[in-house]
Design a protein around this motif. Sequence first.
Motif, mmCIF file in Angstrom:
data_model
loop_
_atom_site.group_PDB
_atom_site.id
_atom_site.type_symbol
_atom_site.label_atom_id
_atom_site.label_comp_id
_atom_site.label_asym_id
_atom_site.label_seq_id
_atom_site.Cartn_x
_atom_site.Cartn_y
_atom_site.Cartn_z
ATOM 1 N N PRO A 50 22.050 26.978 61.229
ATOM 2 C CA PRO A 50 21.343 28.228 60.924
ATOM 3 C C PRO A 50 22.005 29.466 61.524
ATOM 4 C CG PRO A 50 19.763 26.507 61.453
ATOM 5 C CD PRO A 50 21.123 25.931 61.726
ATOM 6 N N LEU A 51 22.578 29.348 62.732
ATOM 7 C CA LEU A 51 23.248 30.498 63.346
ATOM 8 C C LEU A 51 24.454 30.918 62.519
ATOM 9 C CD1 LEU A 51 23.491 32.506 65.649
ATOM 10 C CD2 LEU A 51 24.726 30.757 66.977
ATOM 11 N N ALA A 52 25.228 29.941 62.035
ATOM 12 C CA ALA A 52 26.383 30.258 61.198
ATOM 13 C C ALA A 52 25.942 30.865 59.870
ATOM 14 C CB ALA A 52 27.211 28.995 60.958
ATOM 15 N N LYS A 53 24.868 30.346 59.295
ATOM 16 C CA LYS A 53 24.360 30.888 58.032
ATOM 17 C C LYS A 53 23.891 32.324 58.197
ATOM 18 C CE LYS A 53 22.951 26.475 55.968
ATOM 19 N NZ LYS A 53 21.829 25.622 55.542
ATOM 20 N N SER A 54 23.300 32.631 59.350
ATOM 21 C CA SER A 54 22.828 33.993 59.588
ATOM 22 C C SER A 54 23.974 34.988 59.676
ATOM 23 C CB SER A 54 22.001 34.051 60.884
ATOM 24 O OG SER A 54 22.825 33.852 62.029
ATOM 25 N N GLN A 55 25.199 34.490 59.922
ATOM 26 C CA GLN A 55 26.370 35.357 59.998
ATOM 27 C C GLN A 55 27.199 35.310 58.715
ATOM 28 O OE1 GLN A 55 28.547 35.132 63.737
ATOM 29 N NE2 GLN A 55 26.742 34.350 64.814
ATOM 30 N N GLY A 56 26.621 34.728 57.654
ATOM 31 C CA GLY A 56 27.265 34.785 56.341
ATOM 32 C C GLY A 56 27.998 33.547 55.898
ATOM 33 N N THR A 58 28.345 30.030 54.305
ATOM 34 C CA THR A 58 27.541 29.267 53.357
ATOM 35 C C THR A 58 28.172 27.907 53.093
ATOM 36 O OG1 THR A 58 28.714 30.217 51.456
ATOM 37 C CG2 THR A 58 26.719 31.357 52.213
ATOM 38 N N THR A 59 27.326 26.944 52.743
ATOM 39 C CA THR A 59 27.810 25.633 52.343
ATOM 40 C C THR A 59 28.618 25.770 51.054
ATOM 41 O OG1 THR A 59 25.864 24.607 53.318
ATOM 42 C CG2 THR A 59 27.102 23.303 51.736
ATOM 43 N N ALA A 60 29.725 25.024 50.994
ATOM 44 C CA ALA A 60 30.653 25.015 49.863
ATOM 45 C C ALA A 60 31.616 26.204 49.862
ATOM 46 C CB ALA A 60 29.935 24.929 48.529
ATOM 47 N N SER A 61 31.503 27.106 50.858
ATOM 48 C CA SER A 61 32.525 28.146 50.978
ATOM 49 C C SER A 61 33.791 27.525 51.573
ATOM 50 C CB SER A 61 32.028 29.286 51.864
ATOM 51 O OG SER A 61 31.731 28.835 53.167
ATOM 52 N N ARG A 62 34.915 28.188 51.430
ATOM 53 C CA ARG A 62 36.165 27.687 51.984
ATOM 54 C C ARG A 62 36.184 27.872 53.500
ATOM 55 N NH1 ARG A 62 38.127 24.487 48.012
ATOM 56 N NH2 ARG A 62 38.023 25.560 45.993
ATOM 57 N N VAL A 63 36.833 26.942 54.186
ATOM 58 C CA VAL A 63 36.907 27.019 55.650
ATOM 59 C C VAL A 63 37.562 28.324 56.082
ATOM 60 C CG1 VAL A 63 37.946 25.996 57.710
ATOM 61 C CG2 VAL A 63 36.892 24.521 55.992
ATOM 62 N N GLY A 64 38.648 28.689 55.401
ATOM 63 C CA GLY A 64 39.334 29.933 55.748
ATOM 64 C C GLY A 64 38.452 31.155 55.539
ATOM 65 N N GLU A 65 37.681 31.159 54.445
ATOM 66 C CA GLU A 65 36.759 32.262 54.180
ATOM 67 C C GLU A 65 35.675 32.330 55.251
ATOM 68 O OE1 GLU A 65 37.100 31.934 49.267
ATOM 69 O OE2 GLU A 65 35.340 31.178 50.338
ATOM 70 N N LEU A 67 35.849 31.330 58.364
ATOM 71 C CA LEU A 67 36.417 31.826 59.628
ATOM 72 C C LEU A 67 36.690 33.325 59.560
ATOM 73 C CD1 LEU A 67 38.837 28.885 60.467
ATOM 74 C CD2 LEU A 67 36.865 29.601 61.819
ATOM 75 N N ALA A 68 37.024 33.825 58.372
ATOM 76 C CA ALA A 68 37.236 35.260 58.212
ATOM 77 C C ALA A 68 35.922 36.022 58.380
ATOM 78 C CB ALA A 68 37.846 35.548 56.845
ATOM 79 N N ILE A 69 34.846 35.445 57.858
ATOM 80 C CA ILE A 69 33.523 36.072 57.976
ATOM 81 C C ILE A 69 32.981 35.965 59.389
ATOM 82 C CG2 ILE A 69 31.111 35.892 57.215
ATOM 83 C CD1 ILE A 69 32.195 34.893 54.518
ATOM 84 N N CYS A 70 33.238 34.810 60.016
ATOM 85 C CA CYS A 70 32.674 34.521 61.340
ATOM 86 C C CYS A 70 33.784 33.972 62.238
ATOM 87 C CB CYS A 70 31.523 33.522 61.193
ATOM 88 S SG CYS A 70 30.694 33.090 62.723
ATOM 89 N N PRO A 71 34.575 34.838 62.876
ATOM 90 C CA PRO A 71 35.731 34.396 63.662
ATOM 91 C C PRO A 71 35.385 33.443 64.804
ATOM 92 C CG PRO A 71 35.808 36.766 63.272
ATOM 93 C CD PRO A 71 34.462 36.306 62.829
ATOM 94 N N GLU A 72 34.163 33.529 65.345
ATOM 95 C CA GLU A 72 33.775 32.661 66.461
ATOM 96 C C GLU A 72 33.258 31.303 65.993
ATOM 97 O OE1 GLU A 72 30.179 35.415 65.726
ATOM 98 O OE2 GLU A 72 32.364 35.418 65.482
ATOM 99 N N LEU A 73 33.322 31.056 64.687
ATOM 100 C CA LEU A 73 32.821 29.807 64.121
ATOM 101 C C LEU A 73 33.599 28.612 64.661
ATOM 102 C CD1 LEU A 73 30.904 28.591 61.885
ATOM 103 C CD2 LEU A 73 32.881 28.728 60.348
ATOM 104 N N VAL A 74 32.871 27.557 65.036
ATOM 105 C CA VAL A 74 33.479 26.298 65.445
ATOM 106 C C VAL A 74 33.431 25.347 64.249
ATOM 107 C CG1 VAL A 74 33.375 24.338 67.023
ATOM 108 C CG2 VAL A 74 32.727 26.624 67.830
ATOM 109 N N VAL A 75 34.593 24.952 63.755
ATOM 110 C CA VAL A 75 34.667 24.040 62.611
ATOM 111 C C VAL A 75 34.907 22.631 63.137
ATOM 112 C CG1 VAL A 75 35.817 23.499 60.441
ATOM 113 C CG2 VAL A 75 35.572 25.884 61.158
ATOM 114 N N VAL A 76 33.972 21.731 62.857
ATOM 115 C CA VAL A 76 34.014 20.363 63.355
ATOM 116 C C VAL A 76 34.337 19.415 62.209
ATOM 117 C CG1 VAL A 76 32.718 18.550 64.546
ATOM 118 C CG2 VAL A 76 32.289 20.954 65.088
#
Length: 420
Positions: A50-56, A58-65, A67-76
């Motif tokens: 939910p925290l990642a979704k609140s920062q834009g 979305t499921t099925a978006s590209r990983v690179g996109e 990270l561009a929207i949310c630079p602090e995103l942790v991709v697991v």
Amino acid sequence: MKIVGKQIFLIDGQSFYASIEKAAHPEYSDRPIAVGDPSRMNGIVLAACPLAKSQGVTTASRVGEALAICPELVVVRPRMHTYIQISLLISEIFESYTDLVEPFSIDEQFLDVTASQSYYGPPFEIARRIQEHVLMSTGVWTRVGIGPTKVLAKMAMDNFAKKTAEGVFELSFDRLDSTLWQLPVKSMFMVGSAMNRHFARMGIRQIGDIASMELSEFKRRMRWEMGKQSDIQAEYYWQTARGIDPSPVMREIRQPLKSVGHGKALRWTLYGRLCDIETVLLELVIEVCQRTRRHRYMGSAVCVSASETDGTRTRSFSRQMKLQHPTALTHEVAAAAHQLFIKYWNGRPLSHLSVTLSDLTDDDVLQLTLFDNRSRAYDRERAIDLIKGRYGSTAIMRASSLLEGAIAHERSEQIGGHYK
């Protein structure tokens, strides 16, 4: 306690994969998390907290996109085996409240709690008990849709429970006019973008527009829009709008197999040469035939589906052919699949390829031929199946699976196309 009518739950795990990863990594409790392959910027996000979704994100978006929207995103990186195990654990929790539990997906399950009310109280109390039980056991927060039918429970969860702080909502027949019927028709279960456009052309904007019509009138409008063959669809959507769904919650939902298929999404920049595509095609056939033999079936029809692209133009095809006799032998299915592919491939790189064997029959009768010892071929392939079953799918492989374009090693580490 007087129990009136059915009480059915549809319980959904919020951001299921991401919630499991957050529970496994408490150091990320205050960080936005997404589940995907961090090494593939063009790969998709399978789940976002939910925290990642609140920062834009979305499921099925590209990983690179993302990270561009949310630079602090942790991709697991996904762990599909773990997610399946936790889904089974959640099923066991549900079964401690009712024996009527029917999986709908890896993170959604139907429960019939009608009889459970005598032990655990009214539906809202049962829902809260289950939420707390699952959260304490797995770290996954669940949302609960409640209704007298499965379809109302599903729409209660999708449209209302997900949007409330407590995560519980009930859709009852006597409240449909003030709740469900006020929603846009695209919010109705099984209404996709194409069907929504049909309804828009028919002047149908809200779910209540369908529910308020007589079935005969709705069928007439559907025929005008979609043709005479639309009567079955009309009846389905009319019943769904009114919450009518006679299907019970079933403990056992397995049905006899009608087909066996496997597919693979491909990086189109790597699969432009026929030799590389043939390698993948053969490996998919091997998987299809092995699974067909495991279920003691043979197939009489093979289908090859593919999507080809050059980066700007995209084309897909799906073609089927009847086989001379039912089979689950790799070389026979591979020959038919190769013939189909060569005939309909336009020569552009592939982004997806799949093989399906259908028209299944039991393998207790084997058609013999004059020139091939099919019985010996089956014995050989079943021996290989036993080795793979005991030691893993890479214990014995064809030499072609060592080529650069091969995917067998990669798929052996995956479940459903994602890492175990």
